[in-house]
Design a protein around this motif. Structure first.
Motif, PDB file in Angstrom:
ATOM      1  N   ALA A  51       0.837  -1.203   0.000  1.00 24.24           N
ATOM      2  CA  ALA A  51       0.000   0.000   0.000  1.00 24.24           C
ATOM      3  C   ALA A  51       0.872   1.253   0.000  1.00 24.24           C
ATOM      4  O   ALA A  51       0.569   2.231  -0.693  1.00 24.24           O
ATOM      5  CB  ALA A  51      -0.933  -0.014   1.209  1.00 24.24           C
ATOM      6  N   GLU A  52       1.951   1.238   0.768  1.00 21.73           N
ATOM      7  CA  GLU A  52       2.893   2.373   0.756  1.00 21.73           C
ATOM      8  C   GLU A  52       3.507   2.549  -0.625  1.00 21.73           C
ATOM      9  O   GLU A  52       3.682   3.675  -1.111  1.00 21.73           O
ATOM     10  CB  GLU A  52       3.991   2.143   1.792  1.00 21.73           C
ATOM     11  CG  GLU A  52       3.501   2.221   3.213  1.00 21.73           C
ATOM     12  CD  GLU A  52       4.533   1.745   4.219  1.00 21.73           C
ATOM     13  OE1 GLU A  52       4.579   2.328   5.323  1.00 21.73           O
ATOM     14  OE2 GLU A  52       5.304   0.812   3.917  1.00 21.73           O
ATOM     15  N   HIS A  53       3.851   1.432  -1.247  1.00 23.03           N
ATOM     16  CA  HIS A  53       4.400   1.463  -2.602  1.00 23.03           C
ATOM     17  C   HIS A  53       3.419   2.136  -3.557  1.00 23.03           C
ATOM     18  O   HIS A  53       3.808   3.003  -4.354  1.00 23.03           O
ATOM     19  CB  HIS A  53       4.701   0.033  -3.049  1.00 23.03           C
ATOM     20  CG  HIS A  53       4.778  -0.171  -4.514  1.00 23.03           C
ATOM     21  ND1 HIS A  53       5.820   0.303  -5.289  1.00 23.03           N
ATOM     22  CD2 HIS A  53       3.942  -0.812  -5.370  1.00 23.03           C
ATOM     23  CE1 HIS A  53       5.620  -0.038  -6.553  1.00 23.03           C
ATOM     24  NE2 HIS A  53       4.484  -0.712  -6.624  1.00 23.03           N
ATOM     25  N   CYS A  54       2.142   1.768  -3.479  1.00 23.39           N
ATOM     26  CA  CYS A  54       1.143   2.347  -4.374  1.00 23.39           C
ATOM     27  C   CYS A  54       1.005   3.848  -4.158  1.00 23.39           C
ATOM     28  O   CYS A  54       0.875   4.614  -5.123  1.00 23.39           O
ATOM     29  CB  CYS A  54      -0.208   1.657  -4.186  1.00 23.39           C
ATOM     30  SG  CYS A  54      -0.242  -0.043  -4.817  1.00 23.39           S
ATOM     31  N   TRP A  55       1.023   4.285  -2.898  1.00 26.76           N
ATOM     32  CA  TRP A  55       0.949   5.715  -2.635  1.00 26.76           C
ATOM     33  C   TRP A  55       2.160   6.437  -3.224  1.00 26.76           C
ATOM     34  O   TRP A  55       2.022   7.489  -3.865  1.00 26.76           O
ATOM     35  CB  TRP A  55       0.895   5.994  -1.121  1.00 26.76           C
ATOM     36  CG  TRP A  55       1.067   7.462  -0.849  1.00 26.76           C
ATOM     37  CD1 TRP A  55       0.125   8.443  -0.961  1.00 26.76           C
ATOM     38  CD2 TRP A  55       2.286   8.123  -0.499  1.00 26.76           C
ATOM     39  NE1 TRP A  55       0.686   9.671  -0.693  1.00 26.76           N
ATOM     40  CE2 TRP A  55       2.012   9.502  -0.398  1.00 26.76           C
ATOM     41  CE3 TRP A  55       3.592   7.685  -0.254  1.00 26.76           C
ATOM     42  CZ2 TRP A  55       2.977  10.443  -0.072  1.00 26.76           C
ATOM     43  CZ3 TRP A  55       4.565   8.618   0.074  1.00 26.76           C
ATOM     44  CH2 TRP A  55       4.265   9.983   0.177  1.00 26.76           C
ATOM     45  N   SER A  56       3.344   5.873  -3.052  1.00 29.41           N
ATOM     46  CA  SER A  56       4.553   6.519  -3.553  1.00 29.41           C
ATOM     47  C   SER A  56       4.531   6.646  -5.066  1.00 29.41           C
ATOM     48  O   SER A  56       4.890   7.685  -5.627  1.00 29.41           O
ATOM     49  CB  SER A  56       5.801   5.735  -3.124  1.00 29.41           C
ATOM     50  OG  SER A  56       5.975   5.790  -1.729  1.00 29.41           O
ATOM     51  N   LEU A  57       4.110   5.591  -5.752  1.00 28.19           N
ATOM     52  CA  LEU A  57       4.122   5.706  -7.210  1.00 28.19           C
ATOM     53  C   LEU A  57       2.971   6.579  -7.706  1.00 28.19           C
ATOM     54  O   LEU A  57       3.085   7.221  -8.761  1.00 28.19           O
ATOM     55  CB  LEU A  57       4.181   4.343  -7.890  1.00 28.19           C
ATOM     56  CG  LEU A  57       2.986   3.424  -7.918  1.00 28.19           C
ATOM     57  CD1 LEU A  57       2.282   3.548  -9.266  1.00 28.19           C
ATOM     58  CD2 LEU A  57       3.459   1.991  -7.755  1.00 28.19           C
ATOM     59  N   ALA A  58       1.879   6.692  -6.939  1.00 31.82           N
ATOM     60  CA  ALA A  58       0.832   7.651  -7.286  1.00 31.82           C
ATOM     61  C   ALA A  58       1.371   9.070  -7.215  1.00 31.82           C
ATOM     62  O   ALA A  58       1.053   9.920  -8.065  1.00 31.82           O
ATOM     63  CB  ALA A  58      -0.370   7.487  -6.355  1.00 31.82           C
ATOM     64  N   LEU A  59       2.201   9.351  -6.225  1.00 28.67           N
ATOM     65  CA  LEU A  59       2.813  10.673  -6.103  1.00 28.67           C
ATOM     66  C   LEU A  59       3.761  10.936  -7.272  1.00 28.67           C
ATOM     67  O   LEU A  59       3.769  12.032  -7.847  1.00 28.67           O
ATOM     68  CB  LEU A  59       3.553  10.794  -4.772  1.00 28.67           C
ATOM     69  CG  LEU A  59       4.182  12.154  -4.474  1.00 28.67           C
ATOM     70  CD1 LEU A  59       3.129  13.262  -4.469  1.00 28.67           C
ATOM     71  CD2 LEU A  59       4.915  12.112  -3.140  1.00 28.67           C
ATOM     72  N   ILE A  60       4.540   9.926  -7.641  1.00 31.53           N
ATOM     73  CA  ILE A  60       5.426  10.065  -8.804  1.00 31.53           C
ATOM     74  C   ILE A  60       4.603  10.389 -10.046  1.00 31.53           C
ATOM     75  O   ILE A  60       4.937  11.296 -10.817  1.00 31.53           O
ATOM     76  CB  ILE A  60       6.264   8.785  -9.005  1.00 31.53           C
ATOM     77  CG1 ILE A  60       7.279   8.627  -7.867  1.00 31.53           C
ATOM     78  CG2 ILE A  60       6.981   8.805 -10.363  1.00 31.53           C
ATOM     79  CD1 ILE A  60       7.965   7.269  -7.838  1.00 31.53           C
ATOM     80  N   GLY A  61       3.516   9.658 -10.240  1.00 37.04           N
ATOM     81  CA  GLY A  61       2.657   9.908 -11.392  1.00 37.04           C
ATOM     82  C   GLY A  61       2.060  11.301 -11.381  1.00 37.04           C
ATOM     83  O   GLY A  61       1.986  11.972 -12.426  1.00 37.04           O
ATOM     84  N   THR A  62       1.639  11.757 -10.214  1.00 37.40           N
ATOM     85  CA  THR A  62       1.064  13.093 -10.086  1.00 37.40           C
ATOM     86  C   THR A  62       2.089  14.156 -10.463  1.00 37.40           C
ATOM     87  O   THR A  62       1.762  15.159 -11.117  1.00 37.40           O
ATOM     88  CB  THR A  62       0.557  13.310  -8.648  1.00 37.40           C
ATOM     89  OG1 THR A  62      -0.451  12.330  -8.362  1.00 37.40           O
ATOM     90  CG2 THR A  62      -0.023  14.694  -8.457  1.00 37.40           C
ATOM     91  N   LEU A  63       3.334  13.943 -10.074  1.00 40.76           N
ATOM     92  CA  LEU A  63       4.400  14.900 -10.391  1.00 40.76           C
ATOM     93  C   LEU A  63       4.790  14.885 -11.865  1.00 40.76           C
ATOM     94  O   LEU A  63       5.096  15.935 -12.437  1.00 40.76           O
ATOM     95  CB  LEU A  63       5.634  14.593  -9.548  1.00 40.76           C
ATOM     96  CG  LEU A  63       5.543  14.884  -8.062  1.00 40.76           C
ATOM     97  CD1 LEU A  63       6.782  14.351  -7.347  1.00 40.76           C
ATOM     98  CD2 LEU A  63       5.398  16.384  -7.811  1.00 40.76           C
ATOM     99  N   LEU A  64       4.794  13.708 -12.476  1.00 40.25           N
ATOM    100  CA  LEU A  64       5.403  13.575 -13.796  1.00 40.25           C
ATOM    101  C   LEU A  64       4.439  13.569 -14.971  1.00 40.25           C
ATOM    102  O   LEU A  64       4.877  13.702 -16.117  1.00 40.25           O
ATOM    103  CB  LEU A  64       6.257  12.295 -13.849  1.00 40.25           C
ATOM    104  CG  LEU A  64       7.427  12.212 -12.872  1.00 40.25           C
ATOM    105  CD1 LEU A  64       8.225  10.945 -13.128  1.00 40.25           C
ATOM    106  CD2 LEU A  64       8.320  13.447 -12.966  1.00 40.25           C
ATOM    107  N   HIS A  65       3.135  13.430 -14.739  1.00 38.84           N
ATOM    108  CA  HIS A  65       2.239  13.251 -15.886  1.00 38.84           C
ATOM    109  C   HIS A  65       2.263  14.420 -16.861  1.00 38.84           C
ATOM    110  O   HIS A  65       2.076  14.237 -18.059  1.00 38.84           O
ATOM    111  CB  HIS A  65       0.802  12.954 -15.417  1.00 38.84           C
ATOM    112  CG  HIS A  65      -0.006  14.171 -15.110  1.00 38.84           C
ATOM    113  ND1 HIS A  65       0.117  14.870 -13.935  1.00 38.84           N
ATOM    114  CD2 HIS A  65      -0.931  14.822 -15.855  1.00 38.84           C
ATOM    115  CE1 HIS A  65      -0.709  15.893 -13.950  1.00 38.84           C
ATOM    116  NE2 HIS A  65      -1.356  15.886 -15.097  1.00 38.84           N
ATOM    117  N   ALA A  66       2.517  15.627 -16.371  1.00 40.33           N
ATOM    118  CA  ALA A  66       2.574  16.793 -17.267  1.00 40.33           C
ATOM    119  C   ALA A  66       3.973  17.000 -17.842  1.00 40.33           C
ATOM    120  O   ALA A  66       4.171  17.888 -18.679  1.00 40.33           O
ATOM    121  CB  ALA A  66       2.126  18.050 -16.515  1.00 40.33           C
TER     122      ALA A  66
END
Length: 201
Positions: free
Chosen positions: A41-56
């Motif tokens: 679950a921590e892993h999923c949160w961390s990669l969600a944050l990465i995605g939020t930062l990098l999608h643009a």
């Protein structure tokens, strides 16, 4: 909402909460300097944050909402199948079959329309054929690599993982977009400078 539908959704959410108990090989450094294993679950949160930062930042347009839905559900099968360490050759040989069986159980708890929607997102992530799935995959692999670098390569050292061992996993992520190539390249530079990866065979 019909009582049966409500009960099924709540049952699924109770099962999904068990993702917090699935341990990965990656470590988390605690404030006192000690470490513990990261959970999925921590892993999923961390990669969600990465995605939020990098999608643009990436060149190919990405529907962030769809990508984040994949991030949220991509590891739910681990509740039944367990986490498979990226460099466990024997475990990876049976991973697809174990996770497909787990998907039947996990997504099967939901009403048919919801279960089908989540199962389709999981399958899309696994297939990696859409821009959102490729983006989510790159975030996923970058997160695991970043976690190892941030924790001094503990898991890599425990399992004798070399740079060559990581390349089949990280090269596809780096090929998704130059942004991932640049960030993961910097992580490789740090791993090399700090001797975090094992020697080549």
């Amino acid at each position: 909402m019909q009582p049966e539908r409500a009960a099924a959704i709540l049952d699924f959410l109770a099962l999904a909460d068990r993702l917090k108990t699935v341990e990965r090989r990656g470590r988390v450094v605690l404030p006192d300097g000690a470490t513990r294993r990261e959970n999925s679950a921590e892993h999923c949160w961390s990669l969600a944050l990465i995605g939020t930062l990098l999608h643009a930042e990436v060149a190919e347009p990405v529907d962030l909402g769809r990508a984040l839905m994949m991030v949220a559900i991509h590891d739910l099968v681990e509740i039944e199948a367990g986490d498979t360490f990226a460099y466990d050759v024997a475990g990876r040989a049976t991973q697809a079959a174990r996770e497909a069986a787990a998907a039947e159980t996990v997504f099967g708890l939901l009403p048919g329309d919801l279960g089908g929607r989540l199962r389709a997102l999981w399958e899309e992530f696994e297939a990696g054929t859409t821009s959102e799935a490729r983006f989510a995959m790159a975030c996923d692999r970058m997160q695991g690599f970043l976690q190892n670098v941030m924790t001094g390569g503990i898991a890599w050292k425990e399992h004798g993982v070399s740079r060559a061992d990581t390349l089949p996993r990280m090269t596809p992520a780096m090929q998704v977009d130059p942004v991932f190539a640049a960030l993961i390249g910097r992580l490789y530079d740090r791993a090399e400078a700090e001797a975090l990866l094992g020697p080549e065979a």
